[in-house]
Design a protein around this motif. Sequence first.
Motif, mmCIF file in Angstrom:
data_model
loop_
_atom_site.group_PDB
_atom_site.id
_atom_site.type_symbol
_atom_site.label_atom_id
_atom_site.label_comp_id
_atom_site.label_asym_id
_atom_site.label_seq_id
_atom_site.Cartn_x
_atom_site.Cartn_y
_atom_site.Cartn_z
ATOM 1 N N THR A 15 145.161 -25.374 10.367
ATOM 2 C CA THR A 15 143.864 -26.020 10.497
ATOM 3 C C THR A 15 142.876 -24.997 11.018
ATOM 4 O OG1 THR A 15 144.956 -28.080 11.052
ATOM 5 C CG2 THR A 15 142.605 -27.922 11.570
ATOM 6 N N PHE A 16 141.749 -24.864 10.316
ATOM 7 C CA PHE A 16 140.717 -23.928 10.739
ATOM 8 C C PHE A 16 139.664 -24.684 11.520
ATOM 9 C CE2 PHE A 16 136.569 -21.944 10.025
ATOM 10 C CZ PHE A 16 136.797 -20.722 10.641
ATOM 11 N N THR A 17 139.450 -24.266 12.727
ATOM 12 C CA THR A 17 138.390 -24.841 13.547
ATOM 13 C C THR A 17 137.352 -23.753 13.759
ATOM 14 O OG1 THR A 17 140.012 -26.191 14.687
ATOM 15 C CG2 THR A 17 137.842 -25.983 15.721
ATOM 16 N N PRO A 18 136.131 -23.957 13.216
ATOM 17 C CA PRO A 18 135.129 -22.903 13.368
ATOM 18 C C PRO A 18 134.757 -22.725 14.831
ATOM 19 C CG PRO A 18 134.164 -24.872 12.384
ATOM 20 C CD PRO A 18 135.632 -25.110 12.519
ATOM 21 N N PRO A 19 134.471 -21.497 15.217
ATOM 22 C CA PRO A 19 134.070 -21.258 16.607
ATOM 23 C C PRO A 19 132.810 -22.052 16.939
ATOM 24 C CG PRO A 19 134.391 -19.182 15.415
ATOM 25 C CD PRO A 19 134.509 -20.288 14.427
ATOM 26 N N LEU A 30 128.881 -20.182 17.202
ATOM 27 C CA LEU A 30 128.102 -19.645 16.094
ATOM 28 C C LEU A 30 126.736 -20.317 16.066
ATOM 29 C CD1 LEU A 30 130.628 -19.461 13.135
ATOM 30 C CD2 LEU A 30 129.676 -17.579 14.444
ATOM 31 N N PRO A 31 125.698 -19.572 15.686
ATOM 32 C CA PRO A 31 124.373 -20.194 15.599
ATOM 33 C C PRO A 31 124.333 -21.167 14.418
ATOM 34 C CG PRO A 31 124.296 -17.934 14.797
ATOM 35 C CD PRO A 31 125.673 -18.162 15.350
ATOM 36 N N PRO A 32 123.397 -22.109 14.445
ATOM 37 C CA PRO A 32 123.277 -23.041 13.324
ATOM 38 C C PRO A 32 122.930 -22.301 12.030
ATOM 39 C CG PRO A 32 121.687 -23.551 15.070
ATOM 40 C CD PRO A 32 122.437 -22.349 15.496
ATOM 41 N N GLN A 33 123.244 -22.913 10.913
ATOM 42 C CA GLN A 33 123.036 -22.308 9.600
ATOM 43 C C GLN A 33 121.571 -21.940 9.353
ATOM 44 O OE1 GLN A 33 125.627 -21.618 7.515
ATOM 45 N NE2 GLN A 33 124.183 -20.515 6.246
ATOM 46 N N TRP A 34 120.636 -22.730 9.877
ATOM 47 C CA TRP A 34 119.218 -22.469 9.608
ATOM 48 C C TRP A 34 118.752 -21.147 10.200
ATOM 49 C CZ3 TRP A 34 116.328 -22.062 14.016
ATOM 50 C CH2 TRP A 34 116.739 -22.751 15.152
ATOM 51 N N VAL A 35 119.517 -20.582 11.118
ATOM 52 C CA VAL A 35 119.164 -19.282 11.701
ATOM 53 C C VAL A 35 119.197 -18.198 10.613
ATOM 54 C CG1 VAL A 35 119.879 -17.529 13.393
ATOM 55 C CG2 VAL A 35 119.877 -19.954 14.015
ATOM 56 N N ASP A 36 120.059 -18.369 9.615
ATOM 57 C CA ASP A 36 120.089 -17.424 8.495
ATOM 58 C C ASP A 36 118.750 -17.423 7.758
ATOM 59 O OD1 ASP A 36 122.696 -16.743 9.092
ATOM 60 O OD2 ASP A 36 123.573 -18.047 7.563
ATOM 61 N N ASP A 37 118.175 -18.615 7.582
ATOM 62 C CA ASP A 37 116.867 -18.696 6.932
ATOM 63 C C ASP A 37 115.796 -18.022 7.781
ATOM 64 O OD1 ASP A 37 117.432 -20.054 4.477
ATOM 65 O OD2 ASP A 37 117.720 -21.894 5.623
#
Length: 166
Positions: A40-44, A47-54
């Motif tokens: 089972t993969f549990t993301p850390p 990590l910053p929210p995805q919108w930070v990439d934008d």
Amino acid sequence: FIHHTAGGPRLRKPLGISKKTAGLNDDHLLMEEGQSTSITFTPPQNLPPQWVDDVDKIHATLTEINRLMDLLNSMHASRLGSVFGNDLEQMESEIEKLTRSITDKFRSCERHLQRVGQATRRAGGEEATVGANVQRSLAKTLQELSVSFRQKQRKYLADVKVQKGG
């Protein structure tokens, strides 16, 4: 691990595992028949929210817009310094292409900014507040840069018109 070669994929041992270092032979690395493993993969959570990439894309694009605007200003100066010559049409064509490219980058920033707003509103809570503040700040920067770009374009076009005698 799979290693692709000209002859096709080959299986490789994971790095750092060998008979000597593991103290086992290859048979011990294989699962016994009938045994199953569930991973089972549990993301850390940090990590910053995805919108930070934008937001990062917007920052990178704003930097690129500034660079291109400097180049465009230089091209404007060269064009206005050239009253005659065979290169005049080519210079104007290059200026038009660069102007379109900058305009496209502004539009790209606007799209990413809208995505940031949508993502942060969906997230709610403190993330929505932070996202709204980031979005407002970026929108202000984008607006100021856009106004500067339009003013420089307007001045350049007026100068060209005067130079052409109209």
